[in-house]
Design a protein around this motif. Structure first.
Motif, PDB file in Angstrom:
ATOM      1  N   UNK A  99       8.989  10.214  19.047  1.00  0.00           N
ATOM      2  CA  UNK A  99       8.189  11.422  18.859  1.00  0.00           C
ATOM      3  C   UNK A  99       7.073  11.197  17.851  1.00  0.00           C
ATOM      4  N   UNK A 100       7.254  10.271  16.950  1.00  0.00           N
ATOM      5  CA  UNK A 100       6.281  10.025  15.890  1.00  0.00           C
ATOM      6  C   UNK A 100       5.240   8.976  16.275  1.00  0.00           C
ATOM      7  N   UNK A 101       5.487   8.196  17.331  1.00  0.00           N
ATOM      8  CA  UNK A 101       4.593   7.096  17.709  1.00  0.00           C
ATOM      9  C   UNK A 101       3.128   7.511  17.854  1.00  0.00           C
ATOM     10  N   UNK A 102       2.776   8.516  18.647  1.00  0.00           N
ATOM     11  CA  UNK A 102       1.359   8.870  18.782  1.00  0.00           C
ATOM     12  C   UNK A 102       0.730   9.271  17.446  1.00  0.00           C
ATOM     13  N   UNK A 103       1.485   9.952  16.620  1.00  0.00           N
ATOM     14  CA  UNK A 103       0.974  10.371  15.323  1.00  0.00           C
ATOM     15  C   UNK A 103       0.687   9.156  14.444  1.00  0.00           C
ATOM     16  N   UNK A 104       1.604   8.192  14.441  1.00  0.00           N
ATOM     17  CA  UNK A 104       1.409   6.982  13.645  1.00  0.00           C
ATOM     18  C   UNK A 104       0.231   6.165  14.154  1.00  0.00           C
ATOM     19  N   UNK A 105       0.114   6.001  15.467  1.00  0.00           N
ATOM     20  CA  UNK A 105      -0.998   5.242  16.021  1.00  0.00           C
ATOM     21  C   UNK A 105      -2.333   5.914  15.717  1.00  0.00           C
ATOM     22  N   UNK A 106      -2.356   7.232  15.784  1.00  0.00           N
ATOM     23  CA  UNK A 106      -3.579   7.962  15.456  1.00  0.00           C
ATOM     24  C   UNK A 106      -3.953   7.760  13.985  1.00  0.00           C
ATOM     25  N   UNK A 107      -2.986   7.867  13.110  1.00  0.00           N
ATOM     26  CA  UNK A 107      -3.249   7.671  11.684  1.00  0.00           C
ATOM     27  C   UNK A 107      -3.706   6.246  11.407  1.00  0.00           C
ATOM     28  N   UNK A 108      -3.084   5.275  12.045  1.00  0.00           N
ATOM     29  CA  UNK A 108      -3.466   3.881  11.864  1.00  0.00           C
ATOM     30  C   UNK A 108      -4.895   3.646  12.338  1.00  0.00           C
ATOM     31  N   UNK A 109      -5.285   4.297  13.416  1.00  0.00           N
ATOM     32  CA  UNK A 109      -6.640   4.120  13.945  1.00  0.00           C
ATOM     33  C   UNK A 109      -7.709   4.715  13.031  1.00  0.00           C
ATOM     34  N   UNK A 110      -7.302   5.605  12.132  1.00  0.00           N
ATOM     35  CA  UNK A 110      -8.261   6.233  11.211  1.00  0.00           C
ATOM     36  C   UNK A 110      -8.509   5.401   9.953  1.00  0.00           C
ATOM     37  N   UNK A 111      -7.758   4.325   9.791  1.00  0.00           N
ATOM     38  CA  UNK A 111      -7.977   3.451   8.637  1.00  0.00           C
ATOM     39  C   UNK A 111      -9.183   2.551   8.886  1.00  0.00           C
ATOM     40  N   UNK A 112      -9.814   2.126   7.804  1.00  0.00           N
ATOM     41  CA  UNK A 112     -10.887   1.143   7.909  1.00  0.00           C
ATOM     42  C   UNK A 112     -10.300  -0.150   8.479  1.00  0.00           C
ATOM     43  N   UNK A 113     -11.093  -0.953   9.168  1.00  0.00           N
ATOM     44  CA  UNK A 113     -10.563  -2.159   9.808  1.00  0.00           C
ATOM     45  C   UNK A 113      -9.790  -3.085   8.859  1.00  0.00           C
ATOM     46  N   UNK A 114     -10.300  -3.347   7.676  1.00  0.00           N
ATOM     47  CA  UNK A 114      -9.589  -4.248   6.766  1.00  0.00           C
ATOM     48  C   UNK A 114      -8.286  -3.610   6.307  1.00  0.00           C
ATOM     49  N   UNK A 115      -8.290  -2.300   6.041  1.00  0.00           N
ATOM     50  CA  UNK A 115      -7.060  -1.624   5.632  1.00  0.00           C
ATOM     51  C   UNK A 115      -6.030  -1.694   6.757  1.00  0.00           C
ATOM     52  N   UNK A 116      -6.477  -1.484   7.981  1.00  0.00           N
ATOM     53  CA  UNK A 116      -5.578  -1.554   9.124  1.00  0.00           C
ATOM     54  C   UNK A 116      -4.989  -2.957   9.232  1.00  0.00           C
ATOM     55  N   UNK A 117      -5.822  -3.969   9.077  1.00  0.00           N
ATOM     56  CA  UNK A 117      -5.348  -5.348   9.155  1.00  0.00           C
ATOM     57  C   UNK A 117      -4.293  -5.622   8.084  1.00  0.00           C
ATOM     58  N   UNK A 118      -4.537  -5.152   6.870  1.00  0.00           N
ATOM     59  CA  UNK A 118      -3.595  -5.376   5.780  1.00  0.00           C
ATOM     60  C   UNK A 118      -2.269  -4.673   6.063  1.00  0.00           C
TER      61      UNK A 118
END
Length: 173
Positions: A99-118
């Motif tokens: 149930x949390x997967x779409x929410x987590x993926x959406x939040x992850x996509x809102x991070x800056x690229x380097x932050x997401x990579x880290x």
């Protein structure tokens, strides 16, 4: 003198490494097609240098490093992130709470690229600060500060949704 690895050994390395490389690429980019392109580009570059690899066991790590460097170069391009709306979110990533997967993926996509990579390398790939710094070719302090900023941003983005899911068992019950 050691012999260079064979094409058959490269093919075996690709078969064994593909799922992990793809999952990491998907988490970095948030798009299935772009993730496949990134993995293919990384494997092409890895194959071009395959004769220089001294130990076949180092192949997956080398391919992952090439993939991260390629992703970093993509992040630097202005046109790399053209928004493409879609009605269906790909279900390639893993999450313990469906149930949390779409929410987590959406939040992850809102991070800056380097932050997401880290975040992906530290918490999904379970790399240390030093390993993450080496993979991204940055200082350990950069990894620590980017991790701190990314987690602060994720907490802000996820606060209400995570509390709702935890208390009710679903995102909108």
């Amino acid at each position: 003198m050691t012999r260079p690895p064979t094409d058959a050994e490269f093919s075996e390395m690709v078969r064994a490494s593909w799922p992990s490389l793809y999952r990491t690429a998907y988490l970095l980019l948030g798009d299935a097609a772009e993730a496949e392109d990134l993995v293919q580009s990384a494997l092409t570059k890895t194959y071009a240098s395959w004769s220089k690899v001294r130990c076949v066991d180092a192949g997956p790590g080398y391919a992952r490093t090439v993939m991260l460097n390629t992703a970093t170069s993509w992040f630097r391009r202005r046109s790399w992130r053209n928004e493409r709306p879609t009605e269906v979110l790909p279900e390639a990533a893993t999450c313990s709470d469906e149930a949390l997967r779409p929410t987590l993926l959406d939040a992850l996509s809102r991070l800056a690229p380097r932050q997401r990579a880290v975040v992906v390398l530290r918490f999904y790939e379970d790399m240390s600060v030093a390993e993450t710094a080496a993979a991204l070719a940055v200082h350990e302090g950069t990894v620590k500060s980017q991790t701190s900023q990314a987690l602060r941003r994720l907490r802000a983005l996820l606060a209400d949704d995570v509390v709702t899911v935890a208390s009710t068992g679903g995102p909108h019950d």
